[in-house]
Design an enzyme around this catalytic site. Structure first.
Site, PDB file in Angstrom:
ATOM      1  N   ARG A 222     -17.185   3.734   3.400  1.00  0.00           N
ATOM      2  CA  ARG A 222     -16.301   5.186   2.783  1.00  0.00           C
ATOM      3  C   ARG A 222     -17.464   5.791   2.499  1.00  0.00           C
ATOM      4  NH1 ARG A 222     -10.329   3.479   0.309  1.00  0.00           N
ATOM      5  NH2 ARG A 222      -9.349   1.867   1.899  1.00  0.00           N
TER       6      ARG A 222
ATOM      7  N   HIS B 246      -1.361  -7.653   5.447  1.00  0.00           N
ATOM      8  CA  HIS B 246      -0.833  -6.927   6.354  1.00  0.00           C
ATOM      9  C   HIS B 246       0.325  -7.484   5.779  1.00  0.00           C
ATOM     10  CE1 HIS B 246      -4.150  -4.820   6.557  1.00  0.00           C
ATOM     11  NE2 HIS B 246      -3.471  -3.386   6.510  1.00  0.00           N
TER      12      HIS B 246
ATOM     13  N   HIS C 244       1.652  -2.865   3.720  1.00  0.00           N
ATOM     14  CA  HIS C 244      -0.310  -3.463   3.313  1.00  0.00           C
ATOM     15  C   HIS C 244       0.317  -3.598   1.797  1.00  0.00           C
ATOM     16  CE1 HIS C 244      -1.842  -0.335   6.649  1.00  0.00           C
ATOM     17  NE2 HIS C 244      -0.437   0.137   5.844  1.00  0.00           N
TER      18      HIS C 244
ATOM     19  N   GLN D 143     -12.291  -5.281  -0.191  1.00  0.00           N
ATOM     20  CA  GLN D 143     -11.139  -5.588  -0.031  1.00  0.00           C
ATOM     21  C   GLN D 143      -9.921  -6.849   0.021  1.00  0.00           C
ATOM     22  OE1 GLN D 143      -8.999  -2.342   2.681  1.00  0.00           O
ATOM     23  NE2 GLN D 143      -8.612  -0.820   1.079  1.00  0.00           N
TER      24      GLN D 143
ATOM     25  N   LYS E 237       5.400   3.460  -2.283  1.00  0.00           N
ATOM     26  CA  LYS E 237       4.301   2.390  -2.280  1.00  0.00           C
ATOM     27  C   LYS E 237       5.001   2.255  -4.505  1.00  0.00           C
ATOM     28  CE  LYS E 237       1.080   5.786  -3.643  1.00  0.00           C
ATOM     29  NZ  LYS E 237      -0.252   6.045  -4.005  1.00  0.00           N
TER      30      LYS E 237
ATOM     31  N   ASP F  50      -7.328  -7.220   1.275  1.00  0.00           N
ATOM     32  CA  ASP F  50      -6.051  -6.582   2.102  1.00  0.00           C
ATOM     33  C   ASP F  50      -5.357  -7.518   2.566  1.00  0.00           C
ATOM     34  OD1 ASP F  50      -5.223  -4.929   2.853  1.00  0.00           O
ATOM     35  OD2 ASP F  50      -7.134  -4.161   4.201  1.00  0.00           O
TER      36      ASP F  50
ATOM     37  N   CYS G  89      -6.374  -1.880   8.156  1.00  0.00           N
ATOM     38  CA  CYS G  89      -4.942  -2.004   8.541  1.00  0.00           C
ATOM     39  C   CYS G  89      -5.337  -2.267  10.405  1.00  0.00           C
ATOM     40  CB  CYS G  89      -4.542  -1.038   8.295  1.00  0.00           C
ATOM     41  SG  CYS G  89      -4.925   0.025   7.200  1.00  0.00           S
TER      42      CYS G  89
END
Length: 624
Positions: free
Chosen positions: A349, A371, A497, A367, A451, A369, A320
RNA sequence: GCCGAUGUGGCUCAGUGGUAGAGCACUCGAUUCGUAAUCGAGCGGUCGCGGGUUCAAAUCCCGCCAUCGGCUCCA
């Protein structure tokens, strides 16, 4: 800030039997287990023993660890107790009296449990056995587990009790001795708290009938058969190398080919849905992570920063902040919004060594991912767009049943009441428009926004969390993000996200288990294997394979020179969807003898006929 | 990270103080074969890594790494 969630949530096993009965069976099993353990190992302290979705467990405190051999012995003792047909008697007790009794028994955990029961709640205990002795005796302290009573028990005077809210069966013999089994022993912290003593947990499973137990064990076997770690190795899809370190995935050619297909599909779906694609670095200056707040809030999951030319760099645990930086590379007008940026972003991670698990929980993963930066009044539409895209993508991969969760504002959170209300309403509005039922998790949202999480149901009914859609009020604030509104004033955009697969690695693992390695034709790494019956047909087989390859199919020729039976077996073991047998007849007739994994022999087809059938299966994303 | 178990050729596993084994896979040879395993031969392991005990360690002890079952975590 999309985090990876591990572990399938096993569906509430919905046995045909009465759930109340099952619950009692399991709860009583836990007691019988504890009784058996204390009979065999009197120094053991009892703690708690609840029922679970498939059975029960009981946590014990003892010096020497329990071994698998002990389990066999314990199970035998449990059967003895069950067959002894001991009555189970509930007694409502006085708090101070029971307190004294527990103290006398030196059961510290029970004492702690007693003290945690609210003052206005009745306190009950359940005896197992003790029936003869209980009759006409008012002083129940006779039946405490002391050295004396243990001697009594060894003489056949079974007697045991536990502080418990119930409910239980009326007699140990109401447990079917052929419908329960002890499964495993594991460590578990007292009250789930790492700082508290570690206990030993015995897991068991219990059902009403042996058939139900058998069905459960069969399901367990089925899950084992589908295990992506096993299939990943057998089908040569991926590996995790000890020499490289735990939680780091190596995609082998076949797995990599599938990933490529998945990624290509994903990119097209996103471009079609109005997203632009980004690529961002894997590391960045640590200051960025300080600005984003990750260094403060997420540090324990981050690899340590590295120092280069007196600057600290951080391996990215999330994408992000990078997308925010890209946004900030220039000033945006309200007319540009919504901006939808997606990236297959690889993050790293730190996960504690004990939690790593195949592809499901790793230290490096990609991911899917994205945005979305938008205006407040665009949120509902954007969320709806994400829900639609999610449904399209997941169903194309064979997942059509979902459990949807909406998580709302937690106690500790950033952002005004107003903005939380607006965002939560927008999520609800999108869900309603979509017509999806959902479960509300009050206060379960992230501190930075509400979320929606979506769990998918796989072929054997397990639920896996993959997709997540999160509104974020925090990052726009921290990075001081802006757009220029119609009135010329600077405003803060809303940031969403979202991830659909969650992580490619994890999704690939789920996909493998869902299909048990029998991937639909469009995803199969090898779609067709051509099998020459003898060497005389090799040239023709190679030519056919070449033609199919040029048309974009993934085709191999079996070059082993083995007999047909062996070639077929090999192809079946490798779960190749289509084999094309070529013998003398096929060469003469210019055909292929087609055998598929899903539908068996299709008989003689021309190459064009095979192509047609394959094309149809690929377009429908179905097996051939 | 914690508790317990496990780690032997590419894979599945046997071997528990005395010269490292089997099946499959792989290579070679013979067979040229019609819908789930042809026959034979061969190659391949300093027994997870490092230390220790012992005349001698895959085997016993210690440390580490990884995997498995859990716990915990999953801003």
């Amino acid at each position: 800030m999309i985090s990876q969630v591990n572990r399938p949530f096993t569906e509430k096993s919905a046995p045909k039997s009465n759930p109340q009965t099952l619950l009692r069976i399991r709860h009583t099993c836990a007691h019988v287990l504890a009784m058996a353990v204390q009979t065999l190992f009197p120094e053991t302290k009892v703690t708690i023993g609840p029922w679970t979705e498939t059975g029960f467990y009981y946590d014990f405190d003892r010096q020497t660890p329990l071994t698998p051999d002990d389990l066999t012995q314990i199970e035998t003792e449990m059967r003895r107790i069950i067959n002894a047909n001991l009555p189970i008697i509930q007694e409502v007790v006085d708090r101070s009296q029971i307190r004294a009794e527990i103290e006398q028994l030196h059961e510290p955990y029970k004492l702690e449990i007693l003290d945690s029961i609210p003052a206005d709640e009745p306190i009950t205990r359940y005896f197992i056995g003790c029936a003869d002795a209980l009759q006409g005796v008012t002083d129940a302290s006779l039946f405490h587990i002391t050295a004396d009573t243990l001697t009594q028990k060894q003489m056949g005077k079974d007697c045991w009790w536990d502080l418990c809210a119930g409910p239980h069966l009326n007699s140990t013999s109401d447990i079917n001795p052929e419908a329960f089994a002890l499964e495993s022993v594991a460590g578990a912290y007292w009250r789930g708290d790492e700082t508290k003593p570690q206990l030993q947990r015995i897991y068991g499973t219990a059902w009403e009938t042996p058939d139900q137990l058998q069905a459960y064990l069969t399901q367990k076997e089925e899950a084992k058969r589908r295990d992506h770690r096993k299939l990943g190795q057998d089908l040569d899809l991926f590996s995790i190398q000890e020499d490289a370190g735990g939680g780091l995935v190596f995609w082998h050619p076949k797995g990599a080919r599938m990933r490529l297909l998945i990624e290509d599909y994903w990119r097209k779906a996103h471009l079609d849905a109005g997203y632009e694609l980004l690529y961002t670095p894997h590391i960045a200056n640590l200051d960025l992570w300080k600005t984003s707040g990750h260094f403060d809030f997420y540090r324990e999951n981050m690899f340590d920063p590295m120092e280069i030319e007196a600057q600290h760099y951080q391996l990215k645990p999330m994408n992000c902040p990078f997308h925010v930086l890209a946004y900030q590379s220039h000033l945006h007008s309200y007319r540009e919004l919504p901006i939808r940026w997606a990236e297959l972003g690889t993050v790293y991670r730190y996960e504690r060594s004990g939690v790593l698990h195949g592809l499901m929980r790793v230290r490096g993963f990609t991911q899917d991912d994205a945005h979305i930066f938008c205006l407040p009044d665009q949120v509902a539409d954007e969320i709806l767009g994400v829900l639609n895209l999610t449904e399209t993508i997941l169903s194309d991969f064979g997942f059509t049943q979902y459990e949807v969760n909406l998580s709302t504002r937690p106690a500790k959170s950033v952002g005004t009441d107003n903005i939380w209300q607006l965002a939560t309403d927008a999520l609800v509005e999108a869900l309603n428009t979509k017509g999806w039922d959902y479960i509300t998790d009050e206060g379960g949202g992230a501190f930075y926004g509400p979320k929606i999480d979506i769990k998918i149901k796989d072929a054997i009914g397990r639920l896996w969390q993959c997709s997540t859609i999160q509104v974020d009020f925090n990052l726009p604030e921290r990075f001081d993000m802006e757009y220029v509104a119609a009135d010329g004033l600077r405003q803060r955009p809303i940031m969403i996200h979202r991830a659909i697969f969650g992580s490619l690695e994890r999704f690939f693992g789920i996909l493998t288990e869902h299909y048990a390695g029998d991937f639909p034709l469009w995803l199969a790494p090898v779609q067709v294997r051509v099998l020459p019956v003898s060497d005389d047909q090799r040239a023709y087989a190679t030519a056919i394979a070449q033609q199919l390859k040029q048309l974009g199919y993934r085709v191999e020729v079996d070059s082993s020179g083995e007999r047909l039976g062996k070639q077929i077996r090999t192809a079946e073991v490798e779960k190749i969807p289509v084999v094309a047998v070529i013998g003398k007849r096929e060469v003469e007739n210019q055909t292929l003898s087609i055998r598929t994994r899903q539908s068996g022999e299709l008989g003689s087809l021309t190459r064009l006929e095979l192509q047609e059938r394959m094309q149809q299966a690929i377009e429908n994303r179905q097996p051939i």
